[in-house]
Design an enzyme around this catalytic site. Structure first.
Site, PDB file in Angstrom:
ATOM      1  NE  ARG A 126      -7.705  -4.437   5.940  1.00 54.13           N
ATOM      2  CZ  ARG A 126      -7.044  -4.537   4.798  1.00 54.13           C
ATOM      3  NH1 ARG A 126      -5.958  -3.777   4.595  1.00 54.13           N
ATOM      4  NH2 ARG A 126      -7.437  -5.371   3.856  1.00 54.13           N
ATOM      5  CE1 TYR A 146      -2.500  -6.877   0.245  1.00 52.42           C
ATOM      6  CE2 TYR A 146      -2.902  -6.016   2.436  1.00 52.42           C
ATOM      7  CZ  TYR A 146      -3.319  -6.229   1.133  1.00 52.42           C
ATOM      8  OH  TYR A 146      -4.569  -5.806   0.741  1.00 52.42           O
ATOM      9  CG  HIS A 150      -2.041  -1.004   1.108  1.00 51.03           C
ATOM     10  ND1 HIS A 150      -2.777  -1.390   2.211  1.00 51.03           N
ATOM     11  CD2 HIS A 150      -2.517  -1.738   0.074  1.00 51.03           C
ATOM     12  CE1 HIS A 150      -3.652  -2.303   1.864  1.00 51.03           C
ATOM     13  NE2 HIS A 150      -3.516  -2.537   0.564  1.00 51.03           N
TER      14      HIS A 150
END
Length: 853
Positions: free
Chosen positions: A343, A289, A280
């Site tokens: 998150r 990720y 991101h």
């Protein structure tokens, strides 16, 4: 292993070779027909590898340890078949209505894949009437046809909700299903492959011409690896050599180490030379990720094995570097640290579950690297299993072959358990603004942020109260604890977001995104705010800071880190009039902080602690949680030697927090500053306060918070303390006689000295010369210097701003000569001492070291 684009391109087959035919290298006779042309063996090998990857092979499935995995596959398929039988109007599966929910559509494709997988499980495991069941396979094909006709094929109706579902999620399930059921598709529904591939191409709307786009901000890192793996399978099923070649070539861009000064396609997502991983564009994301990327690329290694489509040794070398440099430092006794989970910290599946994917990849990778590396990787697999309170669950592995390989490693008496980390290690992940410090018995993880790296990540109703997670929040992991009881989602549920350990926060109440806007994002298309827009990313989902000083240096196993706390980008943009009037952003408190990472202690200095708006400000020394019935005690002494009773305002010398139920303790030595406040309370909250989709389960915890609060309007304060993991009362009392001393603590310079280690550590935050004992620093800079028993001086220097051309440090006293020095370090004798000149240009925060005699 830092691998550049050029290195990869020279190691991999050329595009022309790839397009000529999917096959093994020319030297392999298996890849050629009698007439010398390239045959389909490579394509067949890729598909056979896919079969083994997902469904296992006879050897793997015959192992007793794999039976549970195979039974789980079978059980899941039967559950999906029952839901298929009970579907109502507008559903393919019972309870999964279609038409407006992209998540339900994705789930429907996933359920078909799970049924298909059960029919293709290789022989050797528990008997099942699903294995090889032609009728069940036909039902999967019928389901695919129905979904395409009614909910997927219409491009006008499709692509609502989350882009990821349409470009990656659905395509992953479909591509795997088409690969495993390729014979049935060819025999009974040959049109399905073409229909779906055309639709999957069309749904790559963030791509280019129905393909991945290396210039798209959506097609980077783990996302690009997913897209290209899907396209490899698609090309293999259709015999489209060009599609496979293009997918391999696109994916290999993910393997290259990111050079922030020579970005390709403007992409900052990926692994950096210091082991950092970013997704991101600005989020530290190794633990979510990053694990997905590691797993996907390990699967690529297995899929392409023997096809001639990739240089396996090069790819294995890349993966080995990721594991040793990027993942191992962030895993403590089987727990993935919070500082790199974005998150995902709000999800109930915590750090132990995150390591399962790493364990599978490491086990697989051990079969593809040279012998010495393989032995170390196998030892690490056993280390993860033996040191974790919740060992990796092979039932969560993707491949039955991986389960078998993992079981073989654990059962091998010739494989000793061994960490890939040395017992003492300090790591500055400056490319992603994180710091990790490890010692026997504990690990300390620090989350920083800057104008380069996001303060936090909120998205999709996850991590609802993240505001201070990048403002020096720390996580002190103690050996032997069940970390899911000390941290994870329950920590963020029970602990106030304004009282996270290490944080300096103003007295105010902030609103979550859903509370502020009645939506999961700020919706204002006219001003560029849509669900996945760049404005949404920059100001809502993962805003960066506005400060430039965030970084530090390492000297051997010691470290120093510094942070000048700043506002986030959203508040700065709002003040500048760049955001709509109804957009909500919050002003931060002010603080300049340093963390000096030693053997037994983490020393923390804070200066300039206050608030320009006149609010009260609280700095939290530490916050810890325990179960309601845990035998927790807090003891301490005042500086005059009297026992601390919890009352009064006399200066404290030290406190000790102990949890007898866990057999752990943390000591706090107060070196300077106002007296802290000790709070102990029992907190009960639903896990939904941190994530909307969490189960509505109430978490009850004892919360211990140690903090210093400055009253509203009070002048800026400074303070200093040391965290001492595992300390006894006797040991804490001994700090009155040293060995720690604070050399300087203001907004220009912070420095400490440890007499026992011969160590002087300093952060200079402002320009100009700063004097710290026998050092003179030309700031901004981070410096550690150590006098050895042999009379030498070891020194490490870094530029935490990543903006300076050169940094100068002068050692006062007799002149010294360099014994060893990194490239870019010059040692010059000057009147009254020795000057060390370090060229920090384009070093991206890297430490430079020298040894002087």
């Amino acid at each position: 292993m830092d691998i550049s684009r050029r290195t990869l391109m020279s190691a991999l087959p050329t595009a022309a070779t790839l397009v000529a035919g999917i096959g093994p290298p020319a030297a392999s006779a298996a890849g050629r027909r009698r007439d010398g042309s390239v045959g389909p063996d490579g394509q067949d090998r890729l598909l056979a590898n896919a079969d083994a990857l997902f469904a296992g092979d006879t050897a793997s499935n015959a192992r007793a340890e794999v039976a549970a995995k195979l039974t789980a596959i079978d059980t899941a398929a039967r559950r999906r078949l029952a839901a298929l039988d009970g579907a109502g109007p507008g559903e393919l599966f019972r309870g999964t209505p279609l038409g407006t929910s992209e998540a339900n559509l994705n789930a429907s494709f996933q359920y078909l894949w799970e049924i298909a997988l059960a029919t293709r499980v290789a022989d050797g495991g528990p008997a099942s009437d699903l294995r090889g069941n032609a009728a069940v396979r036909r039902r999967v094909l019928d389901g695919l046809s129905w979904l395409h006709e009614h909910h997927y094929g219409d491009q006008e109706r499709g692509y609502y909700g989350n882009w990821f579902t349409w470009e990656i999620g659905i395509s992953s399930h479909v591509s795997r299903t088409l690969a495993l059921l390729r014979d049935e598709v060819a025999a009974h529904r040959p049109e399905l492959t073409g229909l779906y591939i055309a639709s999957m191409d069309a749904y790559l709307r963030n791509g280019k011409d129905g393909d991945a786009d290396l210039d798209s901000r959506f097609h980077t890192g783990a996302n690009l690896a997913d897209i290209t793996t899907n396209r490899m399978l698609q090309g293999a099923v259709t015999g489209d050599a060009e599609r496979v070649a293009k997918a391999v070539a696109d994916q290999e861009t993910v393997y290259a180490t990111i050079d922030p000064y020579r970005l390709r396609h403007g992409v900052t997502d990926g692994f950096y030379a210091d082991g950092s991983f970013i997704q991101h564009a600005s989020v530290a994301y190794t633990g979510s990720y990053g694990t997905a990327l590691l797993g996907r690329v390990t699967q690529t290694l297995k899929l392409l094995d023997g096809t001639g489509l990739a240089a396996g040794d090069v790819l294995a070398g890349v993966l080995h570097a990721w594991v040793t440099r990027g993942f191992a430092p962030l895993i403590f006794e089987g727990w993935m640290m919070e500082v790199v989970r974005g998150r995902a910290v709000s999800r109930t599946a915590g750090g132990y579950a995150a390591v399962t994917a790493v364990a599978e990849s490491v086990a697989d990778l051990s079969a593809y690297v040279p012998r010495e590396r393989a032995a170390a990787l196998r030892g690490y697999v056993k280390h993860l299993a033996e040191t974790s309170r919740v060992p990796p669950d092979p039932g969560g592995f993707v491949s039955p072959v991986s389960v078998a390989r993992y079981a073989g490693i654990l059962a091998d008496p010739a494989v000793p358990a061994a960490d890939l980390n040395p017992p003492a290690r300090s790591i500055a992940f400056n490319a992603m603004d994180k710091t990790v410090h490890r010692r026997p018995g504990f690990a300390f993880a620090l989350a920083r942020s800057s104008d380069r790296i996001s303060k936090y990540e909120y998205m999709n109703g996850e991590n609802l109260m993240p505001w201070f997670q990048g403002d020096g929040a720390h996580y002190l992991y103690l050996s032997g604890e069940d970390q899911s009881e000390a941290f994870g989602a329950d920590y963020f549920t029970a602990v106030s977001p304004y009282r996270l350990a290490g944080v300096t926060a103003p007295a105010e109440e902030r609103g979550t995104v859903p509370e502020l806007y009645g939506n999961l994002w700020y919706d204002n298309p006219e001003r560029g705010f849509t669900a996945s827009s760049e404005s949404q990313n920059a100001y809502v989902y993962f805003p960066r800071g506005t400060n430039t000083f965030s970084g530090g240096a390492t000297l051997g196993a010691f470290g120093a880190a510094g942070l000048v706390q700043g506002d986030d980008a959203a508040y700065a943009a709002l003040r500048a009039g760049l955001l709509p009037d109804d957009f909500v952003a919050y002003r931060n408190a002010r603080a300049t902080k340093s963390w000096f990472l030693l053997d037994d202690e983490v020393v923390v200095l804070s200066a300039g602690v206050g608030d320009d708006a006149g609010r009260a400000v609280t700095t939290t020394v530490d916050t810890r949680i325990a179960d309601p019935g845990a035998a927790v005690s807090v003891t301490g002494r005042l500086r005059d030697g009297a026992r601390w009773t919890g009352a009064g305002t006399a200066p404290l010398a030290w406190l000790r927090y102990a949890d007898a139920s866990r057999g752990t303790s943390v000591g706090y030595v107060f070196l300077a500053g106002p007296p802290p406040t000790v709070e102990r309370e029992t907190v009960a909250r639903s896990r939904r306060v941190v994530r909307l989709s969490n189960p509505d389960t109430v978490v009850t915890k004892q919360v211990f918070a140690l903090s210093v609060t400055g009253a509203a309007g009070a002048p800026a304060a400074s303070m200093a303390w040391a965290l001492v993991p595992g300390a006894s009362e006797r040991r804490l009392a001994a700090y009155a006689r040293g060995p720690l001393s604070v050399v300087a603590n203001d907004t220009g310079l912070q420095a400490v000295r440890h007499a026992g280690l011969g160590l002087l550590a300093a952060n200079a935050f402002t320009a100009g010369p700063h004097r710290a004992a026998w050092l003179r620093l030309d700031g901004p800079a981070s410096v550690l210097a150590r006098r050895t028993r042999a009379g030498a001086v070891e020194i490490a220097v870094s530029d935490p701003t990543m903006r300076r051309e050169r940094v100068s440090v002068t050692l006062r006293g007799r002149a010294r000569a360099a014994v060893a020095a990194d490239e870019g370090v010059d040692v010059v004798r000057v009147p009254g001492g020795t000057r060390i000149e370090v060229t920090t240009r384009r070093a991206h925060g890297r430490s430079f070291t020298a040894t002087l005699r």
